[in-house]
Design a protein around this motif. Structure first.
Motif, mmCIF file in Angstrom:
data_model
loop_
_atom_site.group_PDB
_atom_site.id
_atom_site.type_symbol
_atom_site.label_atom_id
_atom_site.label_comp_id
_atom_site.label_asym_id
_atom_site.label_seq_id
_atom_site.Cartn_x
_atom_site.Cartn_y
_atom_site.Cartn_z
ATOM 1 N N PHE A 191 40.409 56.220 27.533
ATOM 2 C CA PHE A 191 39.701 55.080 28.213
ATOM 3 C C PHE A 191 38.903 55.730 28.979
ATOM 4 N N PRO A 192 37.556 56.317 28.429
ATOM 5 C CA PRO A 192 36.708 57.114 29.226
ATOM 6 C C PRO A 192 35.826 56.404 30.470
ATOM 7 N N ALA A 193 35.925 55.193 30.186
ATOM 8 C CA ALA A 193 35.225 54.385 31.351
ATOM 9 C C ALA A 193 35.996 53.490 32.041
ATOM 10 N N PRO A 230 34.951 45.685 39.104
ATOM 11 C CA PRO A 230 36.082 46.172 39.905
ATOM 12 C C PRO A 230 35.624 46.358 41.482
ATOM 13 N N PRO A 231 36.664 46.564 42.184
ATOM 14 C CA PRO A 231 36.505 46.588 43.663
ATOM 15 C C PRO A 231 35.734 47.981 43.900
ATOM 16 N N LEU A 232 35.506 48.150 45.109
ATOM 17 C CA LEU A 232 34.987 49.364 45.728
ATOM 18 C C LEU A 232 35.925 50.519 45.557
ATOM 19 N N TRP A 233 35.260 51.421 45.090
ATOM 20 C CA TRP A 233 35.861 52.652 44.546
ATOM 21 C C TRP A 233 35.730 54.057 45.447
ATOM 22 N N MET A 270 29.216 55.541 42.921
ATOM 23 C CA MET A 270 28.045 54.552 42.703
ATOM 24 C C MET A 270 27.721 54.545 41.191
ATOM 25 N N THR A 271 27.646 55.714 40.350
ATOM 26 C CA THR A 271 27.146 55.839 39.089
ATOM 27 C C THR A 271 28.052 54.714 38.213
ATOM 28 N N TRP A 272 29.221 54.654 38.425
ATOM 29 C CA TRP A 272 30.262 54.161 37.495
ATOM 30 C C TRP A 272 29.751 52.567 37.414
ATOM 31 N N PHE A 273 29.405 52.075 38.911
ATOM 32 C CA PHE A 273 29.206 50.701 38.744
ATOM 33 C C PHE A 273 27.859 50.386 38.217
ATOM 34 N N GLN A 274 27.024 51.326 37.428
ATOM 35 C CA GLN A 274 25.862 50.829 36.680
ATOM 36 C C GLN A 274 26.379 50.042 35.538
ATOM 37 N N ARG A 275 27.431 50.556 34.759
ATOM 38 C CA ARG A 275 27.764 49.732 33.515
ATOM 39 C C ARG A 275 28.271 48.397 34.057
ATOM 40 N N PHE A 276 28.299 47.975 35.178
ATOM 41 C CA PHE A 276 28.499 46.542 35.472
ATOM 42 C C PHE A 276 27.423 45.820 36.033
ATOM 43 N N GLY A 277 26.335 46.716 36.374
ATOM 44 C CA GLY A 277 25.312 45.965 36.863
ATOM 45 C C GLY A 277 25.000 45.808 38.170
#
Length: 326
Positions: A191-193, A230-233, A270-277
């Motif tokens: 589950f890479p993302a 997803p919530p703040l990480w 920050m970067t991970w949240f790009q996939r959720f826009g």
């Protein structure tokens, strides 16, 4: 969109204490200084960030190896600008110590995949903007060792709070052994993302005021984003100086001294949240809090570094106590 550089235990150990604070902070809430009109006794941080942004443009133009002498001359000149000197001189190292440390960091710099400093310009940005943290908390003792972090009564156990559904953000701990690291690697391949690609927290402990700050940001982020986001990480919180040097030995851009070693800094994904826009939504929320004088923000690429301002400490301590019912 704007970015900050251009606008301006793994185990809790025997010493873990419950979430209730040991003592309350008395006294009335302080009046916050206007972000556009700094206190006469404090440096002008808006001017400092603007001067650093201009310096970074020039450093970027001299980033190649043959420009070493020109870069040093540039830094000698630009660091002496009043807006920059005022901040560096107010750090524990003073102006000369901060200048020499920056030059040494640049001389030793080797790009690698682990470091948040992807190039020399990023290294200079991270170092100079993080000096605001150490200027703010210059009279606060650091956590020198892992044992001090694990036994400090000024820190609370995040797992204790998480199990009671009292956190508005997520985190993961670093695996404790080879088996744990292997399981983490398998999950990432399958589950890479599913989660951010981060090592996780070495210490799952934090100051009460920082918990309140992250809960505030987490609630605001949840309200500003679509359902299902997803919530703040949070990727990093308090670190010992001992651990900071371990990170440096592995190639990370772990600055010394650091707001993490004082317990008032956190890194958020920050970067991970790009996939959720929604990355820009989070960035704007953080920059708005910086403009209000509540935090310092440093763009470190995949994660952004946050440090709590002293002016917001008492309010957030009271917010923590009210939220936890203590």
């Amino acid at each position: 969109m704007r970015v900050p550089s251009r606008s301006s235990g793994r185990q809790s150990g025997p010493g873990v204490v419950p979430a209730a604070p040991v003592r309350r902070l008395p006294g009335p809430s302080p009046v916050r200084p206007s972000p556009t009109r700094p206190s006469p006794t404090e440096p002008d941080l808006a001017a400092y960030r603007a001067a650093v942004a201009e310096l970074l443009v020039e450093v970027g133009a001299l980033a190649d190896a043959p420009s070493t002498a020109a870069r040093q001359l540039l830094l000698d000149q630009r660091l002496r600008e009043p807006a920059i000197t005022a901040v560096l001189d107010a750090t524990p190292q003073g102006f000369l110590g901060a200048r020499e440390t920056l030059l040494l960091e640049m001389a030793r710099y080797q790009p690698n995949a682990r470091s948040s400093a992807g190039d020399l310009t990023a290294l200079v940005r991270i170092y100079l903007l993080s000096r605001i943290d150490v200027m703010w908390w210059r009279d606060t003792p650091i956590f020198s060792t892992d044992a001090q972090v694990n036994s400090s009564i000024d820190l609370v156990d995040l797992e204790w709070l998480r199990r009671r559904d009292l956190l508005q953000f997520r985190y993961q701990e670093q695996p404790a052994n080879v088996l744990g690291r292997g399981l983490r690697a398998v999950r990432r391949r399958l589950f890479p993302a599913a989660t951010p690609h981060t090592a996780g927290l070495m210490f799952r402990r934090a100051r009460r005021e920082v918990v309140a700050l992250l809960n505030d940001i987490g609630r605001e982020f949840a309200s500003a984003t679509p359902p299902g986001t997803p919530p703040l990480w949070v990727t990093s919180l308090v670190r010992s100086a001992e651990h900071q040097y371990r990170l440096r030995s592995l190639g990370y851009a772990a600055m010394v001294p650091s707001g993490h070693c004082l317990g008032y800094a956190a890194d958020v994904e920050m970067t991970w949240f790009q996939r959720f826009g929604v990355r820009d939504v989070l960035a704007d929320l953080l920059l708005a809090r910086q403009a209000a004088g509540e935090i310092n923000v440093v763009d470190e690429g995949q994660a952004w570094h946050l440090c709590l301002a002293p002016a917001a400490r008492l309010r957030l301590r009271r917010s923590y106590e009210a939220e936890m019912g203590v």
